[in-house]
Design an enzyme around this catalytic site. Structure first.
Site, short mmCIF file in Angstrom:
data_model
loop_
_atom_site.label_atom_id
_atom_site.label_comp_id
_atom_site.label_asym_id
_atom_site.label_seq_id
_atom_site.Cartn_x
_atom_site.Cartn_y
_atom_site.Cartn_z
N ASN A 9 61.65 41.38 0.76
CA ASN A 9 61.90 42.11 2.33
C ASN A 9 63.63 41.63 2.43
O ASN A 9 63.77 40.55 3.02
CB ASN A 9 61.08 41.22 3.29
CG ASN A 9 61.22 41.79 4.60
OD1 ASN A 9 61.84 42.42 4.78
ND2 ASN A 9 60.54 40.96 5.64
N TRP A 10 64.24 42.67 2.60
CA TRP A 10 65.75 42.54 2.71
C TRP A 10 65.88 42.29 4.55
O TRP A 10 67.13 42.03 4.77
CB TRP A 10 66.50 43.48 2.32
CG TRP A 10 66.28 43.87 0.78
CD1 TRP A 10 65.68 42.95 0.06
CD2 TRP A 10 67.06 44.94 0.04
NE1 TRP A 10 65.87 43.57 -1.57
CE2 TRP A 10 66.91 44.45 -1.34
CE3 TRP A 10 67.90 45.99 0.38
CZ2 TRP A 10 67.27 45.54 -2.53
CZ3 TRP A 10 68.35 46.71 -0.58
CH2 TRP A 10 68.19 46.72 -2.05
N LYS A 11 65.12 42.59 5.24
CA LYS A 11 65.59 42.28 6.62
C LYS A 11 66.38 43.11 6.91
O LYS A 11 66.63 44.05 6.51
CB LYS A 11 65.31 40.99 7.04
CG LYS A 11 64.19 40.17 6.65
CD LYS A 11 63.88 38.63 7.05
CE LYS A 11 62.73 38.34 6.62
NZ LYS A 11 62.22 36.95 7.14
N HIS A 94 54.85 42.26 10.13
CA HIS A 94 55.89 41.04 9.92
C HIS A 94 55.77 40.23 11.09
O HIS A 94 55.94 40.79 12.20
CB HIS A 94 56.91 41.67 9.11
CG HIS A 94 57.74 40.27 8.66
ND1 HIS A 94 58.54 39.57 9.65
CD2 HIS A 94 57.84 39.97 7.60
CE1 HIS A 94 58.87 38.58 8.79
NE2 HIS A 94 58.74 38.91 7.67
N GLU A 96 58.33 38.81 12.50
CA GLU A 96 59.36 39.14 13.39
C GLU A 96 58.98 40.47 14.35
O GLU A 96 59.75 40.46 15.30
CB GLU A 96 60.60 39.60 12.59
CG GLU A 96 61.07 37.98 11.87
CD GLU A 96 61.64 37.99 10.63
OE1 GLU A 96 61.97 39.31 9.90
OE2 GLU A 96 61.84 36.95 9.97
N GLU A 164 52.01 34.71 5.56
CA GLU A 164 53.44 33.99 5.99
C GLU A 164 53.36 33.19 7.18
O GLU A 164 53.32 33.75 8.36
CB GLU A 164 54.41 35.48 6.05
CG GLU A 164 54.73 36.08 4.94
CD GLU A 164 56.19 36.93 5.12
OE1 GLU A 164 56.75 36.66 4.09
OE2 GLU A 164 56.15 37.63 5.90
N GLY A 170 62.18 31.66 6.96
CA GLY A 170 63.48 31.45 7.05
C GLY A 170 64.19 30.02 7.36
O GLY A 170 65.17 29.66 7.98
N SER A 209 60.08 31.03 2.56
CA SER A 209 61.12 30.34 1.96
C SER A 209 60.66 30.06 0.62
O SER A 209 61.01 28.94 -0.09
CB SER A 209 61.34 28.94 2.65
OG SER A 209 61.72 29.00 3.95
N GLY A 230 62.10 36.65 1.49
CA GLY A 230 63.21 36.94 2.22
C GLY A 230 64.54 36.86 1.73
O GLY A 230 64.86 37.54 0.74
N GLY A 231 65.23 35.70 2.09
CA GLY A 231 66.48 35.54 1.74
C GLY A 231 66.80 35.47 0.34
O GLY A 231 67.78 35.88 -0.23
P1 13P Z 1 62.17 33.76 3.72
O1 13P Z 1 61.87 33.87 2.28
O2 13P Z 1 63.60 34.01 4.17
O3 13P Z 1 61.74 32.51 4.63
O4 13P Z 1 61.68 35.27 4.62
C1 13P Z 1 60.13 35.27 4.22
C2 13P Z 1 59.72 36.41 4.86
O5 13P Z 1 59.68 36.76 6.11
C3 13P Z 1 59.50 37.83 4.09
O6 13P Z 1 58.79 38.62 4.75
#
Ligand code: 13P
Length: 247
Positions: A9-11, A94, A96, A164, A170, A209, A230-231
């Site tokens: 997930n590149w956000k 998600h 967010e 998640e 994050g 994470s 994510g990251g």
């Molecule tokens: P991180 O891996 O950056 O914690 O993000 C997880 C996430 O929200 C994937 O959708």
């Protein structure tokens, strides 16, 4: 047998140049033998990324879709458009989206329906906040999020669930493999209540994470069928390592 899925997930990150470099790294690198890989770029880049990924075996999708099918909804993109772009998966609910954009369980369930109508596999994101975990209501909260969707879902269909924990997203705080497995097993138990076949075939991903150092232990757990990253999915080498950790 559930094929592991490692999804990035590149956000709201990337640029034309950065995406090209990342895709180049992913398509030319070693993804391992087992896992399926998927990436979720920001929607404005999906068509371009899809072109670069053609014939690579890596799937792509949107990070969100509209509740509505089409029309005067400025700024939105629909499930029909996702289909048009060749998306195999689309993320829904998600944390967010839930916390920053006010998406309720009902909204999320409607989006899942829109995707199913298009033959797209929804990746339903669920997870508890730190307060809910500390109050001992993790299973209850996650269970309610799953139920809101599955009560309206045809169990002959395909869905992916991503657990998640909000406190792990994050933050650098990964759930321990045991903490994650406990919730994944509870989700799988819930699925049995809908259909044994749905429970057996549904991939339940862990997200929060995940990195190259934590992935293998997480993926070794019985009910963890890959990750939503994510990251660490923004770095080709690290994401490839995570993919190889799935076998
Ligand atoms: P991180 O891996 O950056 O914690 O993000 C997880 C996430 O929200 C994937 O959708």
């Amino acid at each position: 047998m559930r094929r592991p899925l490692v999804a990035g997930n590149w956000k709201m990150n990337g640029s034309c140049e950065q995406n090209a470099a990342l895709v180049d790294g992913l398509t030319s690198g070693d993804r391992g033998q087992q896992a399926e890989m998927a990436v979720f770029p920001p929607s404005v880049y999906v068509a371009n990324v899809a072109e670069m990924l053609a014939d690579s075996g890596i799937a792509w999708g949107l990070q969100n879709c509209a509740e509505q099918e089409k029309g005067a909804f400025t700024g939105e993109a629909s499930a029909v458009m996702a289909k048009d772009l060749g998306c195999k998966y689309v993320l829904v609910g998600h944390s967010e989206r839930r916390t920053l954009f006010g998406e309720t369980d009902e909204v999320v369930a409607t989006k899942v329906q829109r995707l199913v109508e298009q033959g797209i596999v929804p990746v339903l994101c669920v997870g508890e906040t730190l307060e809910e975990r500390e109050a001992g209501t993790t299973i209850e909260r996650v269970g309610a999020q799953v139920k809101a969707v599955l009560d309206q879902f045809d169990s002959a269909g395909e869905i992916v669930i991503a657990y998640e924990p909000v406190w792990a997203i994050g933050t650098g705080l990964t759930a321990t493999p045991e903490q994650a497995q406990e919730v994944h097993a509870a989700i799988r138990d819930m699925l049995v209540g809908y259909s044994a076949d749905l429970a057996a075939k549904t991939r339940i991903l862990y997200g929060g994470s995940v990195n190259a150092g934590t992935a293998a232990e997480l993926f070794a757990k019985e009910d963890i069928d890959g990750g939503l990253v994510g990251g660490a999915s923004l770095k080709a080498e690290e994401f490839l390592k995570i993919s190889r950790a799935a076998g």
